[in-house]
Design a protein around this motif. Structure first.
Motif, PDB file in Angstrom:
ATOM      1  N   LEU A 387      18.489  83.333  35.247  1.00 46.40           N
ATOM      2  CA  LEU A 387      17.442  82.468  34.701  1.00 46.40           C
ATOM      3  C   LEU A 387      16.623  81.777  35.806  1.00 46.40           C
ATOM      4  N   HIS A 388      15.466  81.209  35.396  1.00 46.43           N
ATOM      5  CA  HIS A 388      14.610  80.341  36.221  1.00 46.43           C
ATOM      6  C   HIS A 388      13.912  81.080  37.368  1.00 46.43           C
ATOM      7  N   MET A 389      13.581  82.347  37.164  1.00 49.86           N
ATOM      8  CA  MET A 389      12.951  83.131  38.218  1.00 49.86           C
ATOM      9  C   MET A 389      11.477  82.743  38.430  1.00 49.86           C
ATOM     10  N   LYS A 390      10.957  83.191  39.550  1.00 48.03           N
ATOM     11  CA  LYS A 390       9.544  83.002  39.881  1.00 48.03           C
ATOM     12  C   LYS A 390       8.690  83.864  38.958  1.00 48.03           C
ATOM     13  N   LEU A 391       7.538  83.346  38.570  1.00 42.94           N
ATOM     14  CA  LEU A 391       6.626  84.063  37.672  1.00 42.94           C
ATOM     15  C   LEU A 391       6.250  85.433  38.246  1.00 42.94           C
ATOM     16  N   ASN A 392       6.237  86.439  37.354  1.00 43.68           N
ATOM     17  CA  ASN A 392       5.828  87.811  37.680  1.00 43.68           C
ATOM     18  C   ASN A 392       6.752  88.529  38.661  1.00 43.68           C
ATOM     19  N   THR A 393       8.002  88.055  38.787  1.00 42.43           N
ATOM     20  CA  THR A 393       8.948  88.765  39.655  1.00 42.43           C
ATOM     21  C   THR A 393      10.085  89.458  38.900  1.00 42.43           C
ATOM     22  N   PRO A 394      10.405  89.107  37.619  1.00 44.11           N
ATOM     23  CA  PRO A 394      11.506  89.789  36.930  1.00 44.11           C
ATOM     24  C   PRO A 394      11.237  91.291  36.789  1.00 44.11           C
ATOM     25  N   ILE A 395      12.244  92.101  37.054  1.00 41.96           N
ATOM     26  CA  ILE A 395      12.136  93.551  36.940  1.00 41.96           C
ATOM     27  C   ILE A 395      12.045  93.948  35.467  1.00 41.96           C
ATOM     28  N   SER A 396      11.453  95.090  35.169  1.00 41.99           N
ATOM     29  CA  SER A 396      11.156  95.488  33.789  1.00 41.99           C
ATOM     30  C   SER A 396      12.397  95.955  33.028  1.00 41.99           C
ATOM     31  N   THR A 397      12.356  95.757  31.712  1.00 38.97           N
ATOM     32  CA  THR A 397      13.399  96.249  30.816  1.00 38.97           C
ATOM     33  C   THR A 397      13.482  97.775  30.899  1.00 38.97           C
ATOM     34  N   GLY A 398      14.726  98.289  30.895  1.00 44.89           N
ATOM     35  CA  GLY A 398      14.937  99.725  30.941  1.00 44.89           C
ATOM     36  C   GLY A 398      15.103 100.279  32.335  1.00 44.89           C
ATOM     37  N   THR A 399      14.924  99.451  33.384  1.00 44.86           N
ATOM     38  CA  THR A 399      15.077  99.906  34.762  1.00 44.86           C
ATOM     39  C   THR A 399      16.551 100.016  35.125  1.00 44.86           C
ATOM     40  N   THR A 400      16.973 101.153  35.623  1.00 42.46           N
ATOM     41  CA  THR A 400      18.347 101.271  36.122  1.00 42.46           C
ATOM     42  C   THR A 400      18.375 100.766  37.562  1.00 42.46           C
ATOM     43  N   VAL A 401      19.442 100.075  37.919  1.00 38.71           N
ATOM     44  CA  VAL A 401      19.529  99.430  39.233  1.00 38.71           C
ATOM     45  C   VAL A 401      20.874  99.732  39.872  1.00 38.71           C
ATOM     46  N   SER A 402      20.894  99.661  41.188  1.00 40.26           N
ATOM     47  CA  SER A 402      22.132  99.741  41.959  1.00 40.26           C
ATOM     48  C   SER A 402      22.398  98.385  42.577  1.00 40.26           C
ATOM     49  N   ALA A 403      23.649  98.111  42.884  1.00 40.79           N
ATOM     50  CA  ALA A 403      24.005  96.835  43.500  1.00 40.79           C
ATOM     51  C   ALA A 403      23.167  96.604  44.750  1.00 40.79           C
ATOM     52  N   GLY A 404      22.569  95.425  44.857  1.00 43.99           N
ATOM     53  CA  GLY A 404      21.736  95.092  46.010  1.00 43.99           C
ATOM     54  C   GLY A 404      20.261  95.328  45.808  1.00 43.99           C
ATOM     55  N   ASP A 405      19.886  96.022  44.719  1.00 43.71           N
ATOM     56  CA  ASP A 405      18.459  96.224  44.429  1.00 43.71           C
ATOM     57  C   ASP A 405      17.810  94.903  44.024  1.00 43.71           C
ATOM     58  N   LYS A 406      16.578  94.689  44.486  1.00 45.00           N
ATOM     59  CA  LYS A 406      15.858  93.475  44.125  1.00 45.00           C
ATOM     60  C   LYS A 406      15.483  93.509  42.644  1.00 45.00           C
ATOM     61  N   ILE A 407      15.779  92.410  41.927  1.00 44.19           N
ATOM     62  CA  ILE A 407      15.422  92.341  40.509  1.00 44.19           C
ATOM     63  C   ILE A 407      14.505  91.154  40.214  1.00 44.19           C
ATOM     64  N   GLY A 408      14.220  90.338  41.237  1.00 44.95           N
ATOM     65  CA  GLY A 408      13.348  89.187  41.038  1.00 44.95           C
ATOM     66  C   GLY A 408      13.406  88.251  42.227  1.00 44.95           C
ATOM     67  N   GLU A 409      12.802  87.065  42.071  1.00 52.73           N
ATOM     68  CA  GLU A 409      12.803  86.045  43.122  1.00 52.73           C
ATOM     69  C   GLU A 409      13.137  84.685  42.528  1.00 52.73           C
ATOM     70  N   VAL A 410      13.733  83.841  43.358  1.00 57.60           N
ATOM     71  CA  VAL A 410      14.108  82.490  42.926  1.00 57.60           C
ATOM     72  C   VAL A 410      12.857  81.699  42.568  1.00 57.60           C
ATOM     73  N   GLY A 411      12.907  81.017  41.437  1.00 57.12           N
ATOM     74  CA  GLY A 411      11.839  80.110  41.025  1.00 57.12           C
ATOM     75  C   GLY A 411      12.436  78.802  40.532  1.00 57.12           C
ATOM     76  N   SER A 412      11.629  78.068  39.787  1.00 57.76           N
ATOM     77  CA  SER A 412      12.107  76.824  39.173  1.00 57.76           C
ATOM     78  C   SER A 412      11.494  76.712  37.779  1.00 57.76           C
ATOM     79  N   SER A 413      11.405  77.868  37.107  1.00 58.66           N
ATOM     80  CA  SER A 413      10.767  77.914  35.794  1.00 58.66           C
ATOM     81  C   SER A 413      11.698  77.403  34.702  1.00 58.66           C
ATOM     82  N   GLY A 414      11.101  76.985  33.588  1.00 63.16           N
ATOM     83  CA  GLY A 414      11.898  76.458  32.478  1.00 63.16           C
ATOM     84  C   GLY A 414      12.500  75.105  32.807  1.00 63.16           C
ATOM     85  N   ASN A 415      13.654  74.832  32.253  1.00 66.02           N
ATOM     86  CA  ASN A 415      14.333  73.548  32.471  1.00 66.02           C
ATOM     87  C   ASN A 415      14.994  73.555  33.847  1.00 66.02           C
TER      88      ASN A 415
END
Length: 480
Positions: A387-415
């Motif tokens: 949760l709380h990622m930086k805007l426009n950084t979350p990876i898309s639904t349906g993407t297969t990933v391996s351990a260590g792959d980037k899936i987003g960036e730290v943000g302070s969104s939401g609560n």
């Protein structure tokens, strides 16, 4: 039966026809609780008119009513929590205003103290200079006094009755008398001048001492004022500490309340249909079959530190995840091999305490921008929420990933009151169910584990004795 069961039933009826083989009807306790089986069985035309399927449809109707009732209860609880959160926000705003005013008072008092200190330093320098001047004058007075005293002592040793008479009487001629008389007059004039100089120096010395006493009195006044200002500063600093403690209490209560609000929002993703479509396509293409189980866990936010853990905040409020604190923009990676089963994006990078953004984009209420992974680790199946990622950084639904792959960036969104990534882990059983679970996921953002307030107050926790599905304490995976 929770909302999860109800919606899983509806979704499974449409998606599982091709996934579940025809088998014999079997007995279970309670009847029809295996909704995956019954949805597949009754979707076959030859079975749909059986008495068993009639019973299953009756069961679904009953569960539908209960699900509606549960959802109404959740909405009621969320409304009350939201009202409490608004109250905390108002109190916090008032306290923060007081904090700002008190800090201004302290800054002004500190400036006053600094000014007094400068005054005292200058006054001390003035006193030191006057003392040096007094010491010089005192030396001159002492020297002159000794000179006069020595002259008087020497004069007394040669005089009988009157120095003038004795000396004049000893003259042998009138010319000598005049010469001696003129010499004595010179000596008298010198003594008078010396005495006048001595008196003048003593007056100067007394004046300098008076000035010194005045300066010292002024110094004492300044030092008293300085101490008063320091005492007032201590009082104001204590007031500030108290205000900060009161503010922290409100922040803790607000965080705990907001966490409960977010936890109550862990019901069903609002974009379930698009999620199911994406996952069904990847499942039917065999893409999920290629995901290999990882042999261990990978740190999801390298370089971050834990700012809050499970199962409570330091204030005592329920906290169902592990907060990885890091600067905005820090890379977030997949902790294991798997697939993105949900991605929510659209909240501003900076939210704030009480910010509710998240659910309108298909994620948890107040969770900001989010990613949900289904992963395999050591033969086990897990879900993870970020949760709380930086805007426009979350990876898309349906993407297969391996351990260590980037899936987003730290943000302070939401609560959120600062840069961090809130992570929860759910144990879902055997990883052999990976593809079918992904394809038939019912959108439950708590993955059947419930929310704050359910079960023993924390949902289903593995360390409380619950089996799959249950919440894994992230500290047991990533350390404290």
């Amino acid at each position: 039966m929770k909302i999860k069961k109800f919606i899983r039933t509806v979704v499974a009826a449409a998606l599982m026809v091709a996934l579940i083989p025809v088998t014999e009807v079997y007995a279970e306790d309670p009847p029809y609780s295996n909704t995956t089986y019954w949805s597949g069985y009754c979707s076959i035309a030859s079975n749909s008119g059986s008495s068993d399927c009639d019973g299953y449809r009756t069961y679904l109707s009953t569960q539908s009513s209960k699900a509606a009732s549960d959802l109404a209860d959740i909405k009621s609880q969320k409304a009350q929590i939201a009202a409490n959160l608004a109250s905390y926000t108002s109190k916090l705003k008032d306290l923060q205003t007081k904090l700002t005013d008190k800090q201004t008072e302290i800054d002004n008092k500190q400036a006053e103290i600094d000014s007094k200190q400068t005054e005292i330093t200058n006054k001390q320098a003035e006193i030191d200079a006057k003392q040096a001047q007094i010491d010089t004058t005192q030396t001159q007075v002492d020297t002159l006094k000794k000179k006069v005293k020595d002259r008087m002592v020497n004069s007394q040793g040669t005089m009988r009755l009157s120095e003038y008479v004795d000396i004049l009487m000893g003259a042998s001629s009138f010319e000598e008398f005049l010469r001696i008389a003129n010499g004595l007059q010179s000596i008298s004039d010198y003594d008078q001048e010396t005495q006048q100089q001595l008196v003048s120096l003593i007056d100067q010395l007394n004046t300098e001492k008076d000035e010194l006493n005045t300066a010292m009195a002024e110094l004492q006044t300044a030092m008293t004022a300085l101490q008063t200002a320091k005492d007032e500063l201590v009082t104001q600093q204590n007031d500030l500490i108290l205000l900060r403690e009161q503010t922290q209490v409100i922040i803790d209560e607000q965080e705990a309340t907001a966490a409960s609000l977010e936890a109550q929002g862990n019901t069903i993703s609002s974009n379930l249909s698009s999620i199911q479509s994406a996952l069904s396509k990847i499942a039917s293409s065999g893409g999920l079959d290629n995901v290999i189980a990882a042999s261990g866990w990978t740190n999801p936010v390298p370089g971050a530190h834990r700012s809050a853990g499970t199962w409570n905040y330091s204030s005592g409020g329920v906290h169902l995840g592990y907060d990885f604190a890091a600067s905005i923009g820090t890379t977030i990676v997949a902790a294991a091999n798997g697939v993105v089963i949900n991605s929510a994006n659209g909240c501003p990078t900076y939210g704030g305490l009480g910010n509710t953004c998240g659910s309108q984009y298909g994620g948890s209420h107040a969770g900001g921008n989010q990613v949900y992974l289904l992963v395999k680790v050591n033969g086990n199946l897990y879900a993870m929420k970020y949760l709380h990622m930086k805007l426009n950084t979350p990876i898309s639904t349906g993407t297969t990933v391996s351990a260590g792959d980037k899936i987003g960036e730290v943000g302070s969104s939401g609560n959120s009151s600062g840069g961090h990534c809130h992570i929860e882990i759910f144990y879902l059983g055997d990883a052999s169910n990976f593809a079918s679970y992904a394809a038939s996921w019912n959108g439950d953002l708590a993955f059947g584990c419930g929310w704050a307030g359910s079960y023993d107050g924390y949902g289903r926790r593995c360390d409380a004795g619950y089996g799959a599905p249950c919440r894994i304490r992230p500290e047991s995976v990533f350390g404290s």
